[in-house]
Design a protein around this motif. Structure first.
Motif, PDB file in Angstrom:
ATOM      1  N   SER A 101      11.289   1.131  -0.534  1.00 14.23           N
ATOM      2  CA  SER A 101      10.007   0.637  -0.025  1.00 14.23           C
ATOM      3  C   SER A 101       9.619  -0.656  -0.750  1.00 14.23           C
ATOM      4  N   LEU A 102       9.823  -0.651  -2.068  1.00 18.52           N
ATOM      5  CA  LEU A 102       9.510  -1.872  -2.828  1.00 18.52           C
ATOM      6  C   LEU A 102      10.397  -3.024  -2.363  1.00 18.52           C
ATOM      7  N   HIS A 128       4.884  -0.462   1.177  1.00 17.66           N
ATOM      8  CA  HIS A 128       3.852  -0.071   0.188  1.00 17.66           C
ATOM      9  C   HIS A 128       4.050   1.328  -0.403  1.00 17.66           C
ATOM     10  N   GLY A 129       5.303   1.772  -0.506  1.00 22.96           N
ATOM     11  CA  GLY A 129       5.582   3.032  -1.200  1.00 22.96           C
ATOM     12  C   GLY A 129       5.904   2.767  -2.658  1.00 22.96           C
ATOM     13  N   GLN A 130       6.159   3.871  -3.415  1.00 29.87           N
ATOM     14  CA  GLN A 130       6.364   3.749  -4.869  1.00 29.87           C
ATOM     15  C   GLN A 130       7.834   3.948  -5.230  1.00 29.87           C
TER      16      GLN A 130
END
Ligand SMILES: Cc1ncc(COP(=O)(O)O)c(C=O)c1O
Length: 421
Positions: free
Chosen positions: A64-65, A58-60
């Protein structure tokens, strides 16, 4: 699609561990019920995650994606593996035992003192201990009796289920005796009193296609390290049911759906390995989609394993001093579906004059790996009266096992039986 001897040889080449030799002999891994070996595509998927996507969720940013995508794909594959309609029914955790404890805490909050939970004498302790622990919260635990032939007593099952039953926790297949339980009866009886049915599919899932749509449990658990994956537990919950349960969780956690019971950061790399293990299994089947390929593959693999188990089960009884425990194989062809359905390809014996540990050690010296003891099916071994004599000698068959390995095991046992120590 049949799983042939040529498929077995082709599959074996994918497992680096199978190249291992001991004293000049190839190692015969007949210890599958305690954990299978891992094929290269699964090992590569796990290390690939660390190389390409290692990040928290759940990072940007890109890794993470990518992690989010990969973990979502694992839930979708696990849903296919179990015949579930949606990834939303699939929770993931450290192992089956940890998930069952988490579920037991949540179930306890939905119960009142005096409510009853039914467990069985045949089950692995992982599907007993978490429920027995609820006695201290005022719940009553009832136990379904195991018969001497290694099957559960249907009359006892019916007798233990009543108006106060909230949940029946039962295995689909026994990791100690290979018994496949009558879960349709359990479903019928639980439905009649409005109780939940939890199925432990840990020993069943490596050998048969699991179909939650047909079995219709409220909860079902399995463990990927038994079907060529890493140490990860998988929990199926009936759609929306988990949202009604008060799980142990942090307020920072996603409150709904499969995440509701998942605490802390999961082992992302291992989860990616679970997806790869499911793909590996599906690669042995045909069909238009992953589910069809899985069902087709599991049918062929199950028949291969059943034929090996039947070969061993039939021949081992001719060795002097051997007693075979657990249900017989069904009538019919060596690899017929009826026979395969009747029991799992796991055969346990005792040998007069030797403990299972001694026999396992002597087979181990011959590079034949089998397990001894109770395999955590401690209550079953106790009820069968085998706890005092060191339990059972258990052999389990997986897709990479061969008839030659069965014959090596039989030859080793015949030698050991002829010269007990
Ligand atoms: C039938 C059965 N249930 C449960 C378990 C526990 O699984 P885990 O090791 O994932 O907690 C095992 C492990 O051997 C098992 O064989």
């Amino acid at each position: 699609m049949p799983f042939t001897a040529a498929d077995c040889q082709k599959a074996r080449l994918q497992f680096p561990a199978l190249a291992r030799r001991q004293g000049g002999l190839p190692v015969a891994y007949l210890d599958g019920p305690a954990g299978s070996q891992m094929p290269a595509p699964v090992i590569d998927a796990i290390s690939g995650y660390y190389r390409e996507a290692n990040a928290n969720t759940h990072g940007q940013f890109a890794t993470s994606l990518r992690s989010d995508e990969m973990l979502h794909a694992v839930r979708e594959k696990a849903a296919c593996f179990l015949g579930a309609a949606s990834w939303r029914s699939i929770s993931l955790g450290a192992n089956m035992t940890t998930l069952t404890f988490a579920l037991a805490h949540a179930v306890a909050r939905a119960c009142s003192p005096g409510d009853e939970i039914v467990i069985t004498q045949l089950d692995h302790e992982a599907n007993r201990g978490p429920w027995l622990g609820l006695i201290e919260r005022g719940l009553v635990i009832r136990e379904v009796a195991l018969l001497p032939d290694g099957t559960l007593d249907a009359g006892s099952l019916a007798a233990q289920i009543g108006p106060r039953t909230r949940l029946v926790a039962m295995g689909l297949a026994s990791n100690a005796l290979g018994t496949v339980n009558d879960v349709a009866l359990a479903r019928e009886l639980t439905r009649a009193v409005g109780a939940w049915l939890l199925l432990d599919a840990v020993h069943y899932a490596p050998h048969f296609a699991v179909d939650v749509a047909a079995l219709d449990p409220d909860f079902l658990l399995c463990s990927a390290y038994k079907f060529y994956g890493p140490h990860v537990g998988v929990l199926y919950c009936r759609p929306d049911l988990l949202d009604t349960l008060e799980t142990d969780r942090l307020r920072t956690q996603e409150p709904s759906g499969p995440c509701r019971i998942e605490t802390g950061t999961l082992n992302h790399a291992a989860l990616v390995g679970v997806g790869a293990a499911i793909d590996f299994l599906a690669s042995w089947g045909r069909g238009d989609d992953l589910r069809q390929r899985l069902v087709d593959a599991m049918t062929g693999i199950g028949e291969w394993e059943a034929a090996l188990a039947r070969r061993y089960w039939t021949a081992v009884q001719a060795i002097p001093g051997v007693t075979v425990h657990g249900p017989a194989f069904g009538a019919g062809g060596g690899s017929g579906a009826a026979g395969a359905k009747h029991r799992a390809p796991t055969v346990s014996i005792t040998l007069a004059g030797s403990t299972a540990a001694v026999v396992a050690r002597r087979l181990g010296e011959r590079a034949v790996q089998v397990w001894d003891g109770d395999f955590y099916a401690v209550r079953a071994v106790e009820v069968l009266g085998l706890a005092g004599v060191g339990g059972l000698l258990r052999t389990g068959f997986l897709l990479y096992n061969t008839p030659e390995e069965v014959d090596r095991l039989l030859a080793g046992l015949a030698e050991i039986a002829a010269s007990p120590r």
